[in-house]
Design a protein around this motif. Structure first.
Motif, mmCIF file in Angstrom:
data_model
loop_
_atom_site.group_PDB
_atom_site.id
_atom_site.type_symbol
_atom_site.label_atom_id
_atom_site.label_comp_id
_atom_site.label_asym_id
_atom_site.label_seq_id
_atom_site.Cartn_x
_atom_site.Cartn_y
_atom_site.Cartn_z
ATOM 1 N N GLN A 38 27.252 43.506 36.401
ATOM 2 C CA GLN A 38 26.909 42.281 36.803
ATOM 3 C C GLN A 38 27.890 41.570 37.922
ATOM 4 N N CYS A 39 28.992 42.215 38.357
ATOM 5 C CA CYS A 39 29.810 41.479 38.792
ATOM 6 C C CYS A 39 29.485 41.769 40.576
ATOM 7 N N GLY A 40 29.283 40.420 41.310
ATOM 8 C CA GLY A 40 29.106 40.399 42.454
ATOM 9 C C GLY A 40 30.472 40.332 43.340
ATOM 10 N N CYS A 41 31.461 39.848 42.787
ATOM 11 C CA CYS A 41 32.720 39.729 43.764
ATOM 12 C C CYS A 41 33.253 41.154 43.788
ATOM 13 N N CYS A 42 32.948 41.973 42.964
ATOM 14 C CA CYS A 42 33.587 43.391 43.147
ATOM 15 C C CYS A 42 32.765 44.200 44.180
ATOM 16 N N GLU A 43 31.464 44.079 44.266
ATOM 17 C CA GLU A 43 30.840 44.284 45.376
ATOM 18 C C GLU A 43 31.370 43.876 46.634
ATOM 19 N N SER A 44 31.717 42.440 46.835
ATOM 20 C CA SER A 44 32.347 42.217 48.014
ATOM 21 C C SER A 44 33.589 42.883 48.232
ATOM 22 N N HIS A 93 41.635 42.342 43.192
ATOM 23 C CA HIS A 93 41.171 41.864 44.809
ATOM 24 C C HIS A 93 42.433 42.047 45.557
ATOM 25 N N VAL A 94 43.016 43.260 45.795
ATOM 26 C CA VAL A 94 44.280 43.516 46.303
ATOM 27 C C VAL A 94 44.293 43.355 47.852
ATOM 28 N N PRO A 95 44.725 42.717 48.552
ATOM 29 C CA PRO A 95 44.617 42.730 49.965
ATOM 30 C C PRO A 95 44.942 43.904 50.611
ATOM 31 N N ILE A 96 44.349 44.314 51.758
ATOM 32 C CA ILE A 96 44.595 45.705 52.350
ATOM 33 C C ILE A 96 45.772 46.197 52.679
ATOM 34 N N ALA A 97 46.684 45.138 53.168
ATOM 35 C CA ALA A 97 47.970 45.442 53.620
ATOM 36 C C ALA A 97 48.690 45.878 52.488
ATOM 37 N N VAL A 112 48.573 49.513 41.583
ATOM 38 C CA VAL A 112 48.969 48.137 41.844
ATOM 39 C C VAL A 112 47.829 47.408 41.339
ATOM 40 N N THR A 113 48.290 46.176 40.858
ATOM 41 C CA THR A 113 47.289 45.163 40.312
ATOM 42 C C THR A 113 47.424 43.752 40.820
ATOM 43 N N LEU A 114 46.488 43.204 41.152
ATOM 44 C CA LEU A 114 46.338 41.688 41.325
ATOM 45 C C LEU A 114 45.624 40.914 40.346
ATOM 46 N N PRO A 115 46.186 40.569 39.180
ATOM 47 C CA PRO A 115 45.710 40.234 38.009
ATOM 48 C C PRO A 115 44.602 39.050 38.142
ATOM 49 N N GLY A 116 43.614 39.027 37.257
ATOM 50 C CA GLY A 116 42.534 38.010 37.317
ATOM 51 C C GLY A 116 41.783 38.124 38.492
ATOM 52 N N MET A 117 41.128 36.867 39.103
ATOM 53 C CA MET A 117 40.410 36.734 40.187
ATOM 54 C C MET A 117 40.841 35.590 41.114
ATOM 55 N N PRO A 118 41.911 35.747 41.848
ATOM 56 C CA PRO A 118 42.568 34.618 42.598
ATOM 57 C C PRO A 118 41.480 34.043 43.432
ATOM 58 N N MET A 119 41.329 32.840 43.598
ATOM 59 C CA MET A 119 40.502 32.266 44.724
ATOM 60 C C MET A 119 40.925 32.570 46.043
ATOM 61 N N MET A 124 36.676 37.463 46.986
ATOM 62 C CA MET A 124 36.579 36.150 46.352
ATOM 63 C C MET A 124 36.104 34.986 47.163
ATOM 64 N N SER A 125 35.390 34.138 46.871
ATOM 65 C CA SER A 125 35.163 32.956 47.437
ATOM 66 C C SER A 125 36.432 31.911 47.389
ATOM 67 N N GLY A 126 36.212 30.910 48.126
ATOM 68 C CA GLY A 126 37.260 29.776 48.100
ATOM 69 C C GLY A 126 38.363 30.061 48.998
ATOM 70 N N THR A 127 39.269 29.133 48.984
ATOM 71 C CA THR A 127 40.480 28.996 49.856
ATOM 72 C C THR A 127 41.882 29.562 48.961
#
Length: 148
Positions: A38-44, A93-97, A112-119, A124-127
């Protein structure tokens, strides 16, 4: 004779430069991304990887926690999806760099990991409100790999 030696040395330097340029620009193109169905942000995030030159296969699963544990990612360090790129695991959601750095440096870690779902993180949406801290994962306690 000196001129011939200079030409030969120049050819070796040029060939070496070309080799390292090609090697450093080589990017793992194939990615398998596992996500909750069901995760949409993963598709993003998969789209973000595609936008950055990767071919991504998305596989829905209900086994992310087990898969994360098998990859050496402690509970408090898990992201919301797992991507496997060039024998490394990328959690969250690890940045491409950082992804490109991992692939080019080829450190002796599992990933590597970026824990959670940082805005504001990729997918991910948000700032973005603070730097993202990306950790190594593997056979020991995670340590900081990058801050973006």
């Amino acid at each position: 004779m000196k001129k011939l030696l200079t030409i030969a040395l120049s050819a070796v330097v040029l060939a070496t430069g070309i080799y390292f340029t090609i090697a450093s620009n080589a990017v793992a193109e194939e990615v398998t991304l596992y996500k909750n169905p069901q995760c949409g942000c993963c598709e993003s995030y998969a789209d973000y990887l595609r936008d950055n030159g990767f071919t991504v296969t998305v596989k829905p699963t209900h086994e992310l926690v087990t898969m994360s544990h098998e990859a050496g990612i402690p509970d408090d360090f898990q992201g919301c999806h797992l991507a496997f790129i060039d024998n490394y695991v990328i959690s969250g959601h690890v940045p491409i760099a950082t992804v490109n750095r991992l692939i080019s440096e080829r450190p002796d870690i599992k990933g590597v990991t970026l824990p959670g779902m940082p805005m504001g993180s990729p997918g991910m949406s948000g700032t973005k409100t603070e730097p993202f801290t990306i950790y190594t994962v593997g056979d020991g306690q995670p340590s900081v790999y990058a801050v973006e």
